[in-house]
Design a protein around this motif. Structure first.
Motif, PDB file in Angstrom:
ATOM      1  N   GLY A  40       0.796  -1.221   0.000  1.00  0.00           N
ATOM      2  CA  GLY A  40       0.000   0.000   0.000  1.00  0.00           C
ATOM      3  C   GLY A  40       0.826   1.266   0.000  1.00  0.00           C
ATOM      4  N   VAL A  41       0.166   2.318  -0.457  1.00  0.00           N
ATOM      5  CA  VAL A  41       0.856   3.589  -0.684  1.00  0.00           C
ATOM      6  C   VAL A  41       1.437   4.168   0.603  1.00  0.00           C
ATOM      7  CG1 VAL A  41      -1.388   4.764  -0.645  1.00  0.00           C
ATOM      8  CG2 VAL A  41       0.586   5.949  -1.571  1.00  0.00           C
ATOM      9  N   ARG A  42       0.734   4.004   1.723  1.00  0.00           N
ATOM     10  CA  ARG A  42       1.273   4.639   2.943  1.00  0.00           C
ATOM     11  C   ARG A  42       2.538   3.953   3.438  1.00  0.00           C
ATOM     12  NH1 ARG A  42      -3.531   6.202   6.963  1.00  0.00           N
ATOM     13  NH2 ARG A  42      -4.323   4.152   6.371  1.00  0.00           N
ATOM     14  N   PRO A 295     -10.960  17.766   8.836  1.00  0.00           N
ATOM     15  CA  PRO A 295     -10.918  16.551   8.030  1.00  0.00           C
ATOM     16  C   PRO A 295     -11.171  16.846   6.557  1.00  0.00           C
ATOM     17  CG  PRO A 295     -12.992  16.703   9.197  1.00  0.00           C
ATOM     18  CD  PRO A 295     -12.136  17.843   9.685  1.00  0.00           C
ATOM     19  N   GLY A 296     -10.900  15.865   5.736  1.00  0.00           N
ATOM     20  CA  GLY A 296     -11.178  16.004   4.314  1.00  0.00           C
ATOM     21  C   GLY A 296      -9.916  16.055   3.488  1.00  0.00           C
ATOM     22  N   ILE A 297     -10.101  15.910   2.186  1.00  0.00           N
ATOM     23  CA  ILE A 297      -8.985  15.908   1.243  1.00  0.00           C
ATOM     24  C   ILE A 297      -9.405  16.750   0.042  1.00  0.00           C
ATOM     25  CG2 ILE A 297      -7.438  14.487  -0.143  1.00  0.00           C
ATOM     26  CD1 ILE A 297      -8.303  12.074   1.626  1.00  0.00           C
ATOM     27  N   ARG A 299      -8.861  18.094  -3.724  1.00  0.00           N
ATOM     28  CA  ARG A 299      -8.312  17.420  -4.901  1.00  0.00           C
ATOM     29  C   ARG A 299      -8.131  18.418  -6.036  1.00  0.00           C
ATOM     30  NH1 ARG A 299      -7.105  11.987  -3.394  1.00  0.00           N
ATOM     31  NH2 ARG A 299      -8.774  11.277  -2.018  1.00  0.00           N
ATOM     32  N   THR A 314      -3.906  15.789  -1.768  1.00  0.00           N
ATOM     33  CA  THR A 314      -3.912  14.406  -1.300  1.00  0.00           C
ATOM     34  C   THR A 314      -3.978  14.417   0.222  1.00  0.00           C
ATOM     35  OG1 THR A 314      -2.805  12.251  -1.561  1.00  0.00           O
ATOM     36  CG2 THR A 314      -1.397  14.128  -1.047  1.00  0.00           C
ATOM     37  N   LEU A 315      -4.044  13.232   0.793  1.00  0.00           N
ATOM     38  CA  LEU A 315      -3.833  13.104   2.228  1.00  0.00           C
ATOM     39  C   LEU A 315      -2.346  12.865   2.442  1.00  0.00           C
ATOM     40  CD1 LEU A 315      -5.561  12.596   5.044  1.00  0.00           C
ATOM     41  CD2 LEU A 315      -4.404  10.410   4.799  1.00  0.00           C
ATOM     42  N   PRO A 317       0.595  11.285   3.993  1.00  0.00           N
ATOM     43  CA  PRO A 317       0.846  10.159   4.899  1.00  0.00           C
ATOM     44  C   PRO A 317       1.735  10.536   6.075  1.00  0.00           C
ATOM     45  CG  PRO A 317       1.034   9.457   2.618  1.00  0.00           C
ATOM     46  CD  PRO A 317       0.967  10.966   2.611  1.00  0.00           C
ATOM     47  N   ARG A 344     -16.105  19.433  -3.466  1.00  0.00           N
ATOM     48  CA  ARG A 344     -17.331  18.775  -3.918  1.00  0.00           C
ATOM     49  C   ARG A 344     -18.545  19.217  -3.099  1.00  0.00           C
ATOM     50  NH1 ARG A 344     -13.315  15.496  -3.722  1.00  0.00           N
ATOM     51  NH2 ARG A 344     -13.968  14.527  -1.774  1.00  0.00           N
ATOM     52  N   LYS A 346     -18.650  20.826  -0.224  1.00  0.00           N
ATOM     53  CA  LYS A 346     -18.410  21.135   1.184  1.00  0.00           C
ATOM     54  C   LYS A 346     -17.273  22.144   1.285  1.00  0.00           C
ATOM     55  CE  LYS A 346     -20.082  16.920   3.291  1.00  0.00           C
ATOM     56  NZ  LYS A 346     -19.749  15.590   3.767  1.00  0.00           N
ATOM     57  N   ARG A 348     -14.197  23.531   2.896  1.00  0.00           N
ATOM     58  CA  ARG A 348     -13.156  23.098   3.843  1.00  0.00           C
ATOM     59  C   ARG A 348     -12.212  24.268   4.079  1.00  0.00           C
ATOM     60  NH1 ARG A 348     -14.955  18.157   5.779  1.00  0.00           N
ATOM     61  NH2 ARG A 348     -15.381  16.707   4.086  1.00  0.00           N
TER      62      ARG A 348
END
Lengths: 362, 131
Positions: A40-42, A295-297, A299, A314-315, A317, A344, A346, A348
């Motif tokens: 995985g990416v993280r 919270p949230g990402i 894009r 992105t988030l 890591p 989208r 919301k 932030r």
């Protein structure tokens, strides 16, 4: 050889290795590339931050410029002062059109006296090559531009343990940061470059594609962790390195992209007048790094309320929060400025951060 | 979980969602995303739960799950009202990967039209569309 614009994606010499490792393969700029491995990416991201990761970046293109006026040609094409690159030196620059729009961002190495290798982005390679060739011909430089895509496999070995791992198989000390030299690694001829795209120390290796699987296996055996394009993206974004096509485009000049540091307008490169004017006037928007406060990402493509747009998001890591790069009005580009991003539908809240977003601790 | 699995006791929506009808209450369904969906998405790092009381409509998105790489809409297999959300996913969204049919459930819905289940797939039919 040239990358076909249609038809089946090209495969790097390490494609079989990626399949055997269980990587998820995606098409990227006409190539079948590993986006992540089963860990995985993280985990891949943290391996690069904490030990050593290895990336197959053989999709990247190469253009060789040789001849008595190779320096003069590159000085005309590249934004930086190429005369400052010694033999064995490396330099970052952008390629601009006449209006100062960015055609690509590039690393160039003077690998022998008067012989330069320029590494291109896969998606821009054909256009870059045509640009190099057209200007070499039309401006009458005694220089030869050769397409070297397909002649090299390219591996990026990155992270705090990367030099130790590569040094152990090298016949001589590795070149320092921002320099390049031929070495034998496990007996294989390799152009070793002290460069990278992760914010960590490390090397990039250019070698004959035939030799790539053996060197890949050897470095993995010695502890380098295979990492895919997804980790490459999170790492470069934490380090605030631009991605062409996201953060750089023909519609943006290097000043607003925060790349004025690699533009030496007095060299007279194509687009230098437009870049000088942009520098003089000050840009209307600036590319900033941001961190979400909750919270949230965010894009790519998300709008900044009141003007501006997210070009990468992105988030993180390493930091555990949403991060990204965005063009925002210049008056809101200073560190600490508050932003609102429409994710989208919301809203932030975000804050403009100093670059890089991730910095190695003491 | 590492291996694909599609439990027999669930109903499936072709947009890679599952529903489990409550044993004692046929109008109550637990919803989540399938093994295929979480595998395609990669490690889930963010789930923004909708509020209880929100109306959801069959075949329309009611929530988003995000991996490092991408954001994905979650589509409702039933029309109804959300009565409970899995708050533990806010801190541990990785449960959607590790246990998509258990700890990784997303919401519980009060179904307004139980006949909608006739349009959903069983495990075999859902597995067949993945091939």
């Amino acid at each position: 050889m040239s990358a076909p614009s249609t038809g089946a994606p090209r495969r790097t010499p390490l494609y079989e290795r990626h399949l055997e490792a269980g990587a998820k393969i995606v098409e990227f700029a006409g190539w079948d590339m590993p986006v992540e491995y089963p860990t995985g990416v993280r985990a891949e991201h943290m391996a690069v931050r904490e030990s050593c990761g290895i990336f197959d970046v053989s999709h990247m293109g190469q253009i060789e410029t040789v001849g008595p006026q190779s320096l003069q040609l590159l000085q005309r094409l590249l934004s930086n002062d190429v005369s400052k690159v010694p033999v064995g030196g490396a330099q970052y620059s952008v390629l601009c059109n006449e209006r100062g729009g960015v055609l690509d961002d590039l690393f160039s190495y003077q690998i022998d006296p008067g012989r330069y290798l320029t590494v291109t982005n896969a998606a821009s390679h054909e256009r870059d090559l045509a640009w190099f060739q057209a200007h070499s011909a039309s401006e009458g430089f005694t220089a030869h531009v050769r397409d070297r895509v397909g002649d090299y496999a390219m591996l990026a070995v990155q992270g705090p343990l990367s030099r130790e791992i590569v040094q152990a198989v090298s016949d001589a000390p590795l070149p320092e940061r921002m320099t390049a030299a031929m070495r034998r690694l496990s007996g294989i001829e390799v152009l070793v470059c002290g460069t990278g795209y992760t914010g960590e120390d490390g090397v990039e290796l250019l070698l004959d594609p035939i030799d790539a699987p053996a060197l890949w296996d050897e470095l993995c055996h010695r502890g380098a962790v295979p990492a895919g394009l997804a980790a490459r993206d999170t790492l470069r974004l934490e380090a605030c390195y631009h991605l062409y096509g996201n953060d750089l485009s023909e519609q943006r000049n290097p000043i607003e992209a925060g790349l004025g540091w690699c533009c030496e307008e007095q060299t007279g490169f194509i687009g230098s007048d437009a870049v000088a004017a942009a520098r003089e006037q000050g840009p209307a928007q600036m590319l900033v790094a941001f961190r979400l406060e909750g919270p949230g990402i965010a894009r790519q493509g998300n709008q900044v309320v009141g003007g501006g747009v997210v070009t990468s998001g992105t988030l993180s890591p390493s930091l555990g929060v949403g991060i990204g790069l965005a063009y925002v009005p210049a008056e809101r580009s200073s560190v600490g400025s508050r932003l609102e991003i429409d994710v989208r539908g919301k809203i932030r809240r975000a804050v403009v951060e100093a670059k890089p977003l991730y910095r190695k601790g003491p | 979980m590492a291996e694909a699995s599609y439990p027999e006791d669930l109903l499936y929506h072709p947009e890679h969602d599952w529903a489990r009808i409550d044993d004692g209450d046929p109008a109550l369904a637990t919803l989540g995303i399938t093994w295929y969906a979480q595998d395609a998405l990669g490690e889930v790092v963010f789930f923004d739960p909708p509020a209880p009381g929100t109306e959801v409509h069959k075949d329309e998105p009611y929530a988003e799950v995000e991996s490092v790489k991408a954001v994905s809409d979650v589509v409702a297999p039933f029309t109804g009202e959300i009565v409970e959300v899995n708050e533990s996913l806010v801190d541990d969204p990785g449960a959607i990967n590790e246990d998509p049919y258990g700890a990784g459930w997303l919401v519980k819905v009060r179904i307004s039209d139980p006949s909608e289940r006739e349009q959903l797939l069983d495990a075999d039919a859902y597995s067949a569309i993945l091939v």
